[in-house]
Design a protein around this motif. Structure first.
Motif: not given
Lengths: 126, 198
Positions: A47, A51, A56, A60, A67, B121-122, B155
């Motif tokens: 990861h 990253r 992410c 994902h 996940m 990030w997500l 996470c």
């Protein structure tokens, strides 16, 4: 007396060594549902390395990796046809799937799952 | 004979204490193991020579004491890394800047959940609505469940900073949290009134 302290120091060093086993980098994932059964080393996915280059959400959300370690049924045919790792490892965004050893780099016998020392054990296994 | 054994026992007890005492300091300083010694890679694999050692990349980023030993949000905010947000054309990238205050009545300090740091990030769909519903109070959050690897623990403890960092989540005081919640409620009421007046 000094001899005894020397023994103490040596014993402490020994204990500290065995108490700190080799630790993989935080959040490394082993994928090994099929690899070893089919005669390849298990796959290690780092990861930290990815990253730095991708958020992410790329893997994902856009690419649809679930996940949960072990939840994705990845086959080599998927990768060669451009799904999962193959979305990027296609010779354009990243090197292509013919670099078998770079992905299939794990020790024989590793179970699928997330690794990374005492702090990571992943869902269900803290 | 007995005396000698007691003496040896004492040596071992002291050794254990010294070893235990030296461990936190060993962990506190930043260190990354080389690929060949990480316990995962087969030392016989040609990859061991080809893969990047974590230290080469991670030692240049904002330091931390846990996880990858990188404070990822700071590394991103400071532009030390520029991870891509999408690779497919046409993907909408959304960042939401709203804090949610949780655990206002616990024994631990309250939790300020920052949407900004997460949505950098997500994607929304990584959390909504499978892991978390949006309605306040609809999620029955609990530290016990988090430690089992659910909720925030999906996470945190796996890829994002680990659960040992209590104060990074339990990160605000009750007074501040209550004041912020009151402000948010007032803003929402005002927005609603404005909408109704139109």
């Amino acid at each position: 007396m000094t001899v005894r302290w020397l023994v103490v120091v040596l014993a402490a060093m020994f204990l500290a060594l065995i108490a700190m086993p080799a630790q993989s980098e935080y959040a490394d994932v082993v994928l090994n549902r099929f690899s070893e059964k089919e005669g390849m080393r298990p796959v290690v996915f780092p990861h930290w390395f990815h990253r730095i280059r991708f958020r992410c959400k790329v893997c994902h959300s856009e690419l649809g990796f679930k996940m949960r370690a072990g939840a994705n049924e990845v086959r080599m045919t998927d990768i060669i046809e451009g799904r999962f790792c193959g979305m990027c490892h296609d010779g354009q965004i990243a090197w292509a799937a013919d670099n078998c050893d770079l992905c299939h780099s794990g020790k024989p016998g590793l179970p699928p799952g997330i690794f990374g020392g005492h702090e990571t054990s992943g869902p269900g296994r803290w | 004979m007995v005396k000698r054994q007691v003496g040896l026992l004492r040596v071992w007890v002291v050794a254990v204490l010294v070893a235990a005492g030296s461990m936190p300091s060993a962990w506190a300083q930043q260190r990354w193991l080389p690929i060949a010694e990480d316990g995962l890679r087969d030392p016989a694999s040609p990859a061991v020579r080809l893969l990047q050692p974590p230290e080469e990349a991670l030692s240049k980023l904002e330091p931390d004491t846990a996880g990858n030993q990188v404070r990822w949000v700071k590394a991103l905010d400071k532009g030390q890394i520029e991870p891509r947000s999408s690779i497919l054309p046409g993907t909408e990238v959304e960042v939401y800047d709203g804090d949610v205050y949780l655990n206002l009545r616990g024994g631990m300090p309250p939790v300020r959940f920052p949407h900004r740091e997460h949505t950098l990030w997500l994607a929304c769909s990584n959390c909504h609505d499978e892991i978390f519903k949006k309605e306040p109070g609809s999620n029955k959050l609990s530290m016990f469940v988090i430690l089992q690897g659910e909720q925030c623990g999906v996470c945190h403890g796996a890829v994002a900073f680990p659960l040992t960092e209590c104060s990074r989540c339990h990160n605000t005081t009750r007074e501040e949290a209550l004041a912020a919640v009151e402000r948010q409620q007032a803003e929402r009421a005002a927005a609603k009134a404005k909408g109704a007046a139109r």
